[in-house]
Design an enzyme around this catalytic site. Structure first.
Site, mmCIF file in Angstrom:
data_model
loop_
_atom_site.group_PDB
_atom_site.id
_atom_site.type_symbol
_atom_site.label_atom_id
_atom_site.label_comp_id
_atom_site.label_asym_id
_atom_site.label_seq_id
_atom_site.Cartn_x
_atom_site.Cartn_y
_atom_site.Cartn_z
ATOM 1 N N ASN A 1 -2.748 -8.596 0.323
ATOM 2 C CA ASN A 1 -3.630 -9.289 -0.638
ATOM 3 C C ASN A 1 -4.009 -8.380 -1.815
ATOM 4 O O ASN A 1 -4.881 -8.734 -2.601
ATOM 5 C CB ASN A 1 -4.902 -9.809 0.053
ATOM 6 C CG ASN A 1 -5.841 -8.686 0.449
ATOM 7 O OD1 ASN A 1 -5.438 -7.524 0.454
ATOM 8 N ND2 ASN A 1 -7.074 -9.029 0.768
ATOM 9 N N TYR B 1 -14.786 1.951 9.850
ATOM 10 C CA TYR B 1 -13.332 2.184 9.923
ATOM 11 C C TYR B 1 -12.935 2.600 11.337
ATOM 12 O O TYR B 1 -12.048 2.001 11.957
ATOM 13 C CB TYR B 1 -12.950 3.261 8.919
ATOM 14 C CG TYR B 1 -11.472 3.598 8.878
ATOM 15 C CD1 TYR B 1 -10.536 2.679 8.428
ATOM 16 C CD2 TYR B 1 -11.009 4.859 9.272
ATOM 17 C CE1 TYR B 1 -9.180 3.005 8.368
ATOM 18 C CE2 TYR B 1 -9.664 5.189 9.212
ATOM 19 C CZ TYR B 1 -8.756 4.260 8.756
ATOM 20 O OH TYR B 1 -7.415 4.578 8.701
ATOM 21 N N LYS C 1 -10.745 0.284 14.073
ATOM 22 C CA LYS C 1 -9.456 0.697 14.633
ATOM 23 C C LYS C 1 -9.522 0.777 16.163
ATOM 24 O O LYS C 1 -8.564 0.439 16.854
ATOM 25 C CB LYS C 1 -9.050 2.052 14.051
ATOM 26 C CG LYS C 1 -8.673 1.996 12.575
ATOM 27 C CD LYS C 1 -7.366 1.255 12.346
ATOM 28 C CE LYS C 1 -6.946 1.309 10.885
ATOM 29 N NZ LYS C 1 -5.689 0.598 10.616
ATOM 30 N N ARG D 1 -8.883 11.008 -1.205
ATOM 31 C CA ARG D 1 -8.349 11.863 -0.147
ATOM 32 C C ARG D 1 -7.978 13.227 -0.732
ATOM 33 O O ARG D 1 -7.737 13.365 -1.937
ATOM 34 C CB ARG D 1 -7.180 11.180 0.550
ATOM 35 C CG ARG D 1 -7.694 9.983 1.384
ATOM 36 C CD ARG D 1 -6.619 9.319 2.208
ATOM 37 N NE ARG D 1 -6.033 8.178 1.547
ATOM 38 C CZ ARG D 1 -5.338 7.237 2.181
ATOM 39 N NH1 ARG D 1 -5.168 7.287 3.473
ATOM 40 N NH2 ARG D 1 -4.827 6.233 1.514
ATOM 41 N N TYR E 1 -3.855 -8.125 24.382
ATOM 42 C CA TYR E 1 -2.735 -9.060 24.158
ATOM 43 C C TYR E 1 -1.513 -8.631 24.986
ATOM 44 O O TYR E 1 -0.747 -9.469 25.465
ATOM 45 C CB TYR E 1 -2.354 -9.108 22.669
ATOM 46 C CG TYR E 1 -3.039 -10.205 21.896
ATOM 47 C CD1 TYR E 1 -4.331 -10.061 21.420
ATOM 48 C CD2 TYR E 1 -2.383 -11.411 21.623
ATOM 49 C CE1 TYR E 1 -4.965 -11.061 20.705
ATOM 50 C CE2 TYR E 1 -3.004 -12.415 20.902
ATOM 51 C CZ TYR E 1 -4.289 -12.239 20.446
ATOM 52 O OH TYR E 1 -4.908 -13.241 19.737
ATOM 53 N N LYS F 1 2.863 -12.911 19.135
ATOM 54 C CA LYS F 1 2.957 -13.653 20.399
ATOM 55 C C LYS F 1 3.810 -14.923 20.216
ATOM 56 O O LYS F 1 4.737 -15.179 20.986
ATOM 57 C CB LYS F 1 1.541 -14.032 20.854
ATOM 58 C CG LYS F 1 1.513 -14.834 22.131
ATOM 59 C CD LYS F 1 0.116 -15.277 22.473
ATOM 60 C CE LYS F 1 0.184 -16.282 23.620
ATOM 61 N NZ LYS F 1 -1.056 -17.004 23.820
ATOM 62 N N SER G 1 -5.182 -2.544 6.047
ATOM 63 C CA SER G 1 -6.569 -2.122 6.262
ATOM 64 C C SER G 1 -6.931 -1.168 5.138
ATOM 65 O O SER G 1 -6.105 -0.336 4.759
ATOM 66 C CB SER G 1 -6.730 -1.355 7.584
ATOM 67 O OG SER G 1 -8.005 -0.729 7.645
ATOM 68 N N ALA H 1 -0.940 -0.005 13.273
ATOM 69 C CA ALA H 1 -1.182 1.286 12.619
ATOM 70 C C ALA H 1 -2.622 1.681 12.895
ATOM 71 O O ALA H 1 -3.550 1.205 12.249
ATOM 72 C CB ALA H 1 -0.933 1.178 11.111
ATOM 73 N N GLY I 1 0.830 -1.208 0.000
ATOM 74 C CA GLY I 1 0.000 0.000 0.000
ATOM 75 C C GLY I 1 0.861 1.253 0.000
ATOM 76 O O GLY I 1 2.101 1.186 -0.105
HETATM 77 P P1 NAD Z 1 -3.478 1.628 1.526
HETATM 78 O O1 NAD Z 1 -4.877 1.284 1.134
HETATM 79 O O2 NAD Z 1 -2.589 2.232 0.483
HETATM 80 O O3 NAD Z 1 -2.736 0.372 2.121
HETATM 81 C C1 NAD Z 1 -3.404 -0.644 2.835
HETATM 82 C C2 NAD Z 1 -2.839 -1.970 2.357
HETATM 83 O O4 NAD Z 1 -3.472 -3.033 3.104
HETATM 84 C C3 NAD Z 1 -3.116 -2.240 0.879
HETATM 85 O O5 NAD Z 1 -1.914 -2.600 0.220
HETATM 86 C C4 NAD Z 1 -4.103 -3.394 0.899
HETATM 87 O O6 NAD Z 1 -4.053 -4.220 -0.244
HETATM 88 C C5 NAD Z 1 -3.733 -4.100 2.193
HETATM 89 N N1 NAD Z 1 -4.798 -4.945 2.722
HETATM 90 C C6 NAD Z 1 -6.109 -4.611 2.914
HETATM 91 N N2 NAD Z 1 -6.795 -5.670 3.385
HETATM 92 C C7 NAD Z 1 -5.903 -6.687 3.503
HETATM 93 C C8 NAD Z 1 -6.007 -8.047 3.910
HETATM 94 N N3 NAD Z 1 -7.168 -8.571 4.324
HETATM 95 N N4 NAD Z 1 -4.889 -8.821 3.895
HETATM 96 C C9 NAD Z 1 -3.703 -8.315 3.479
HETATM 97 N N5 NAD Z 1 -3.548 -7.038 3.063
HETATM 98 C C10 NAD Z 1 -4.644 -6.236 3.066
HETATM 99 O O7 NAD Z 1 -3.591 2.618 2.788
HETATM 100 P P2 NAD Z 1 -2.464 3.458 3.547
HETATM 101 O O8 NAD Z 1 -2.820 4.890 3.418
HETATM 102 O O9 NAD Z 1 -1.113 3.005 3.160
HETATM 103 O O10 NAD Z 1 -2.755 3.036 5.069
HETATM 104 C C11 NAD Z 1 -1.965 2.073 5.744
HETATM 105 C C12 NAD Z 1 -2.397 1.989 7.198
HETATM 106 O O11 NAD Z 1 -2.201 3.246 7.835
HETATM 107 C C13 NAD Z 1 -3.858 1.621 7.394
HETATM 108 O O12 NAD Z 1 -3.972 0.742 8.485
HETATM 109 C C14 NAD Z 1 -4.519 2.944 7.710
HETATM 110 O O13 NAD Z 1 -5.650 2.768 8.507
HETATM 111 C C15 NAD Z 1 -3.406 3.675 8.438
HETATM 112 N N6 NAD Z 1 -3.559 5.130 8.328
HETATM 113 C C16 NAD Z 1 -3.227 5.800 7.174
HETATM 114 C C17 NAD Z 1 -3.378 7.171 7.116
HETATM 115 C C18 NAD Z 1 -2.973 7.960 5.890
HETATM 116 O O14 NAD Z 1 -3.045 9.202 5.925
HETATM 117 N N7 NAD Z 1 -2.528 7.345 4.816
HETATM 118 C C19 NAD Z 1 -3.905 7.877 8.200
HETATM 119 C C20 NAD Z 1 -4.271 7.157 9.336
HETATM 120 C C21 NAD Z 1 -4.069 5.787 9.397
#
Ligand code: NAD
Length: 315
Positions: free
Chosen positions: A33, A145, A149, A186, A159, A105, A75, A114, A11
């Site tokens: 995935n 969402y 979280k 976004r 845990y 664990k 996520s 995250a 991601g």
């Molecule tokens: P993103 O959508 O680019 O990356 C998320 C990745 O998770 C993707 O590559 C996706 O394919 C993978 N994924 C989703 N479901 C899955 C599953 N069941 N099994 C395996 N992989 C799976 O989003 P991002 O912006 O890179 O966010 C990454 C994390 O950071 C997330 O947990 C998000 O909640 C958190 N976050 C991001 C921001 C932001 O500003 N980008 C802000 C707050 C929190």
């Protein structure tokens, strides 16, 4: 050399984390995935210490090797994605987080969740400190969402307290940089795409709602500092410089030298009015603070992404 598992490693943030950890000399197992991520984000990595595994973490997760760190980022993260995938989002936060805490664990690894500023909901406290419990609508469309979280945070602490797992929680505030998807909904990638096409920039409401934008390199540095510390309580990582959405739109027009105008559209449901991290805890416990100013970060995003990708040609 440590072995690091990065879920969501294909991601936006995960791929930058993989780059950073490899640069520090670690071995990286990227678990994804590709639900919202892309192989395009990691195709530049040519390093024998890097491995991609296509695994859905809501199913069974089995990793044969020793692991030192589990960075759990998987996520859906943008509103467009989690509104399209509400049940999956809840399942990743619950089943997926259970599975990855189980890995930590079993392997005796340090675990990093995250989490997000969205755990604060539409905050009544400003700026948001980690002690603030939040103001979330559990049954609104964004609840899938925010509550996933919040559940993941509760699970992580359980845990830690009951099972003795070495855990950490980062509450990430809005982050931007290269590899954001042009169509992920976004604010920054949307404004950039619109500005580069000289189309009107769509600002919700009056554009008076505020956000604080952190450049991705600053964020990744903070995440790794937290993972490598012995802190267990949640830590905000984000940039405390606050801008209205209207100010952001004007800055994007400035850096892209666009001829676009700004138009106003109705506010989405439960859109938070204010968002700004209090980063005193990150400063005190990790010695971390962001270094990149918004205009510089926007310029670096354009330079490092290329105009075609920002304009959505490869989305
Ligand atoms: P993103 O959508 O680019 O990356 C998320 C990745 O998770 C993707 O590559 C996706 O394919 C993978 N994924 C989703 N479901 C899955 C599953 N069941 N099994 C395996 N992989 C799976 O989003 P991002 O912006 O890179 O966010 C990454 C994390 O950071 C997330 O947990 C998000 O909640 C958190 N976050 C991001 C921001 C932001 O500003 N980008 C802000 C707050 C929190």
């Amino acid at each position: 050399m440590s072995t690091c598992v990065v879920t969501g490693g294909a991601g936006f943030l995960g791929s930058h984390l993989c780059d950073y950890l490899l640069g520090q000399g670690h071995r990286v197992i990227c678990v994804d995935n590709l639900e919202t991520g892309s192989l395009q984000n990691i195709e530049h990595i040519r390093d024998a210490a890097f491995e991609f595994r296509n695994i859905d973490i809501t199913e069974h997760v089995d990793l044969p090797e020793d692991v030192d760190f589990v960075y759990h980022l998987a996520s859906p993260a943008s509103p467009i994605d989690y509104l399209r995938l509400p049940l999956h989002t809840l399942k990743v936060g619950s089943h997926g987080t259970h599975h990855m805490l189980g890995v930590a664990k079993f392997k005796r690894a340090r675990f990093l969740l995250a989490s997000t500023s969205e755990v604060y909901g539409d905050p009544e406290v400003h700026p948001q400190t980690e002690d603030y419990w939040g103001h979330v609508n559990p049954i609104g469309p964004r609840g899938v969402y925010d509550e996933a979280k919040r559940y993941a945070e509760a699970l992580t602490m359980a845990y830690h307290r009951q099972q003795g797992v070495d855990t950490s929680i980062v509450r990430i505030f809005n982050t931007y940089g290269p590899r954001m998807r042009a169509h992920d909904g976004r604010a920054i990638p949307t404004f950039m795409r619109q500005a580069l096409e000289d189309r009107p920039l769509t600002v919700f409401g009056e554009g008076e709602q505020t956000r604080s934008f952190c450049y991705v390199d600053d964020l990744i540095r903070g995440i790794v500092a937290l993972a490598e510390s012995d802190v267990h309580s949640p830590v905000n990582i984000g940039n405390p410089n606050e801008f209205t959405l209207l100010e952001l739109a004007k800055k994007v027009i400035e850096v892209t030298e666009s001829r676009s105008e700004i138009v106003f559209e109705p506010l989405p449901v439960d859109d938070p009015q204010q968002r700004r991290p209090d980063i005193a805890r990150a400063r005190d416990l990790l010695g971390w603070e962001p270094a990149v100013e918004l205009l510089d970060g926007l310029r670096m995003t354009i330079e490092r992404s290329g105009v075609d990708r920002l304009a959505g040609a490869s989305d």
